[in-house]
Design a protein around this motif. Sequence first.
Motif, mmCIF file in Angstrom:
data_model
loop_
_atom_site.group_PDB
_atom_site.id
_atom_site.type_symbol
_atom_site.label_atom_id
_atom_site.label_comp_id
_atom_site.label_asym_id
_atom_site.label_seq_id
_atom_site.Cartn_x
_atom_site.Cartn_y
_atom_site.Cartn_z
ATOM 1 N N GLY A 9 47.925 45.489 -58.051
ATOM 2 C CA GLY A 9 47.593 46.365 -56.948
ATOM 3 C C GLY A 9 46.112 46.591 -56.812
ATOM 4 N N PRO A 10 45.612 47.239 -55.789
ATOM 5 C CA PRO A 10 46.374 47.834 -54.694
ATOM 6 C C PRO A 10 47.143 46.825 -53.835
ATOM 7 C CG PRO A 10 44.101 48.590 -54.679
ATOM 8 C CD PRO A 10 44.171 47.509 -55.669
ATOM 9 N N GLN A 11 46.729 45.560 -53.869
ATOM 10 C CA GLN A 11 47.490 44.567 -53.111
ATOM 11 C C GLN A 11 48.087 43.576 -54.102
ATOM 12 O OE1 GLN A 11 47.707 45.091 -49.911
ATOM 13 N NE2 GLN A 11 46.164 46.698 -49.953
ATOM 14 N N HIS A 12 49.391 43.445 -54.092
ATOM 15 C CA HIS A 12 50.064 42.559 -55.045
ATOM 16 C C HIS A 12 51.453 42.263 -54.479
ATOM 17 C CE1 HIS A 12 51.969 41.246 -58.808
ATOM 18 N NE2 HIS A 12 50.762 41.076 -59.292
ATOM 19 N N PRO A 13 51.955 41.046 -54.683
ATOM 20 C CA PRO A 13 53.290 40.746 -54.136
ATOM 21 C C PRO A 13 54.382 41.658 -54.675
ATOM 22 C CG PRO A 13 52.245 38.759 -54.953
ATOM 23 C CD PRO A 13 51.355 39.878 -55.327
ATOM 24 N N LEU A 14 54.111 42.250 -55.837
ATOM 25 C CA LEU A 14 55.110 43.109 -56.454
ATOM 26 C C LEU A 14 55.258 44.439 -55.726
ATOM 27 C CD1 LEU A 14 56.873 43.844 -58.867
ATOM 28 C CD2 LEU A 14 54.837 44.250 -60.165
ATOM 29 N N LEU A 15 54.173 44.891 -55.110
ATOM 30 C CA LEU A 15 54.156 46.249 -54.566
ATOM 31 C C LEU A 15 54.335 46.216 -53.059
ATOM 32 C CD1 LEU A 15 51.078 47.386 -56.573
ATOM 33 C CD2 LEU A 15 53.400 48.078 -57.016
ATOM 34 N N LYS A 16 55.190 47.090 -52.578
ATOM 35 C CA LYS A 16 55.375 47.196 -51.140
ATOM 36 C C LYS A 16 54.427 48.239 -50.564
ATOM 37 C CE LYS A 16 58.559 44.318 -51.738
ATOM 38 N NZ LYS A 16 57.714 43.327 -52.402
ATOM 39 N N GLU A 17 53.939 49.115 -51.420
ATOM 40 C CA GLU A 17 53.004 50.134 -50.982
ATOM 41 C C GLU A 17 51.830 50.120 -51.942
ATOM 42 O OE1 GLU A 17 55.231 53.892 -49.518
ATOM 43 O OE2 GLU A 17 56.389 53.012 -51.101
ATOM 44 N N GLY A 350 62.427 49.481 -61.462
ATOM 45 C CA GLY A 350 63.490 50.295 -62.026
ATOM 46 C C GLY A 350 63.369 51.773 -61.731
ATOM 47 N N VAL A 351 62.132 52.293 -61.676
ATOM 48 C CA VAL A 351 61.986 53.721 -61.418
ATOM 49 C C VAL A 351 61.984 54.023 -59.919
ATOM 50 C CG1 VAL A 351 60.819 54.224 -63.568
ATOM 51 C CG2 VAL A 351 59.481 53.575 -61.601
ATOM 52 N N ASP A 352 62.064 52.999 -59.086
ATOM 53 C CA ASP A 352 62.179 53.169 -57.642
ATOM 54 C C ASP A 352 61.041 54.017 -57.078
ATOM 55 O OD1 ASP A 352 63.048 52.967 -55.120
ATOM 56 O OD2 ASP A 352 64.851 54.181 -55.361
ATOM 57 N N LEU A 353 59.870 53.454 -57.072
ATOM 58 C CA LEU A 353 58.709 54.199 -56.615
ATOM 59 C C LEU A 353 58.691 54.303 -55.096
ATOM 60 C CD1 LEU A 353 55.922 52.741 -58.842
ATOM 61 C CD2 LEU A 353 57.105 54.889 -59.077
ATOM 62 N N CYS A 354 58.242 55.468 -54.633
ATOM 63 C CA CYS A 354 57.916 55.601 -53.224
ATOM 64 C C CYS A 354 56.519 56.190 -53.208
ATOM 65 C CB CYS A 354 58.910 56.496 -52.519
ATOM 66 S SG CYS A 354 58.466 56.783 -50.829
ATOM 67 N N ILE A 355 55.513 55.332 -53.041
ATOM 68 C CA ILE A 355 54.137 55.784 -53.188
ATOM 69 C C ILE A 355 53.760 56.725 -52.047
ATOM 70 C CG2 ILE A 355 51.807 54.981 -53.708
ATOM 71 C CD1 ILE A 355 53.857 53.762 -55.500
ATOM 72 N N ALA A 356 54.287 56.437 -50.865
ATOM 73 C CA ALA A 356 53.973 57.295 -49.724
ATOM 74 C C ALA A 356 54.451 58.715 -49.978
ATOM 75 C CB ALA A 356 54.603 56.728 -48.464
ATOM 76 N N CYS A 357 55.630 58.845 -50.600
ATOM 77 C CA CYS A 357 56.147 60.164 -50.967
ATOM 78 C C CYS A 357 55.208 60.843 -51.960
ATOM 79 C CB CYS A 357 57.501 60.032 -51.646
ATOM 80 S SG CYS A 357 58.893 60.017 -50.568
ATOM 81 N N ALA A 358 54.805 60.071 -52.985
ATOM 82 C CA ALA A 358 54.048 60.671 -54.073
ATOM 83 C C ALA A 358 52.650 61.078 -53.609
ATOM 84 C CB ALA A 358 53.951 59.695 -55.236
ATOM 85 N N ASP A 359 52.053 60.286 -52.721
ATOM 86 C CA ASP A 359 50.699 60.594 -52.281
ATOM 87 C C ASP A 359 50.673 61.610 -51.133
ATOM 88 O OD1 ASP A 359 49.586 58.982 -54.096
ATOM 89 O OD2 ASP A 359 49.041 57.369 -52.740
ATOM 90 N N ARG A 360 51.639 61.527 -50.275
ATOM 91 C CA ARG A 360 51.740 62.390 -49.097
ATOM 92 C C ARG A 360 50.518 62.298 -48.198
ATOM 93 N NH1 ARG A 360 53.239 64.887 -53.358
ATOM 94 N NH2 ARG A 360 51.456 66.260 -53.424
#
Lengths: 360, 307
Positions: A9-17, A350-360
């Motif tokens: 990250g911040p840009q990586h094929p693994l991450l959607k956000e 596995g932990v199902d991240l939602c970065i938009a949620c966490a950062d707001r």
Amino acid sequence: MEKITIPIGPQHPLLKEPLSLLIDIMGENVLGGDLRLGYVHRGIEKLAQTRNYVQNVPLIERVCGICSHVHTTTYCYAVEKLLGIEIPARAQYIRALMCELERIHSHLLWLGILCKHIGLDTIFMHTWHNREMVLDIMEELSGGRVSHAANKIGGVRFDLDQDHGPMVVSILNKLRVEIDKLRDVVMYEPTIRARTQGVAPLSPEEIRQFGVVGPVARASGVDVDFRRDDPLPPYDQLKFSVVTNQAGDAWARTLVRVEEIEESMKICGQILQDLPDGSVEIRASRRVPAGQVVVRAEAPRGELIYFLRSDGSDSPARLKIRTPSLTALSILPKQLSEIQVADIPVVIAGVDLCIACADR
Amino acid sequence: MIFQLLFYLIVFPGLIFQFLSAWVFEWFDRKMIARFQRRVGPRWFQPLADWIKLLSKENILPKGSNEGVLTLLPIISLCSVVTAGIYVPVAGFNYFSFEGDLIVILFLLSVPTLAYYLAGIASIGIYSVLGGSRSILQFFSYEVPLLLALSGPAILAGSWSIQNITSSQIVKGPFIIFQPLGFILAVVGLIGKLNRDPLDIPKAKSEVIAGSLTEFTGIKLAFWHLVMNIQAVVGIFLLINLYLSWSISITPLLSILIFVIESLLMIVILSVISAIFSRIRIDQLADIGWRILVPLALLQLFVVILM
């Protein structure tokens, strides 16, 4: 062999956000990870203070792209609690129905992403294909596939007519057949088990120590579900069981989520069966009396907390959103040690991240 | 004579034929996988269009990398796979056969793997180095069972020439009947050699971006893709020659038809395997390679020698 640091990250094929992880590795072994957040911080909490309560509903919907409905639901319940009003039972049931549909689509999306990360694109395509069925239901009911705009302060914006119930039931029956197949794949496919079983296990003590909630906690044997423990209105009328697993590894998280999909479909059936008659909204005052309130709900990823303080005007004095992804992020660096490089995607998924949620 | 030789080298079974079969392979493979995944899949000219588009892209290299080496590596790989392809008989047409060509082909098919490893090291990026070291680890896991499996047909036929192995099958019957285990091991080895799912460990997207090829762009990347596809085609042709030569191929037309059908079937097998399994970890591959595949290959070899 020397230690090298790979950036995820911040840009990586693994991450959607966008999220940044700096991971120290030696050969194929991961030594530890460092986490950086804040790439999608949009200042929603501050922005909410400058707008009035009604304008905040569409704003809150934009906190998250996946669990948008549960955010507005929790916010609306908080405002209604301050106003001292109770919305009609039919509206409560419709809100719960949308919440459960959202849980199904969130978990299906998650299962697809996990399979994509471990190189099983077929299951990714199939789960996302099945997820479209749920999105079709939501579009048919509310007009929006992902942002539903279903809630308003004092009720919901749409009502179900007599055709909607059978339509939802028939689509969910079709979906149930597909979910059973997916569940068999997850249970018995040897390479999925090889990739997820025993990866990054979390003990119940660690879960409590970090305050982790939702499916990750339930997969480690911590029986916590705010639909049952602190229910918002319709859930105290509904019968459902809380899915738990004792193993605590990535495979247990997968199984818990797949079984929760089936549980959610049962809840949807119950809601449609018990749906009371009546109106779906009541009038709510634009000015909210002074006071403060905390409302908790079970989002697809776990406990969602809204703290709302009003000073008697038409806009909130303080709005604090605490999302479940934040707790999942807190335990992520701990999980990123004593694993292999190939396990990083499994742990992060596995932990199902939602970065938009966490950062707001 | 010289024109005939040039025809063999450039048109058939040389460069142009291999280019075309590589694109047919890629299209059929992508289409099959797409159908397994409930997608429509690409149209027939899509691989060629992708390739031409890639040729026109800008050439970017990381600072400090050696451009000469990075340009040379795909060219060397392409040369070696095309040379290997010339020696593999296609539907019974074989112009350059000699005793021991099987060993030469296996050697030439290993060159791209080594070049791939060097490309990872030479292009400096972190993911490239990781992918390169993974590819060499994977090489050690699949190459031994593959070589052991492929020596089975040679021992059964009593010759290291593919031509003799093929003609020996016309008398004895296809070797897949005698060595089903060897055929399975050879397919597994081929999947490992081609870095295909579920053994695409060196280029696992969610772990090491694109492995060794992360820093490659434009024309160099296009040539790498071509190398991979031609390698796949040559590998498939090789397996068909070693295991699936039928004695009913009396007329040339019939033998061409059977060869095409067998090639497509091999692609279907590869696509099914890549569609239904998830990628395994490198330690699991080493485990499987040395604890399961090598003993099985030795068992197969033992059976062949006793026959």
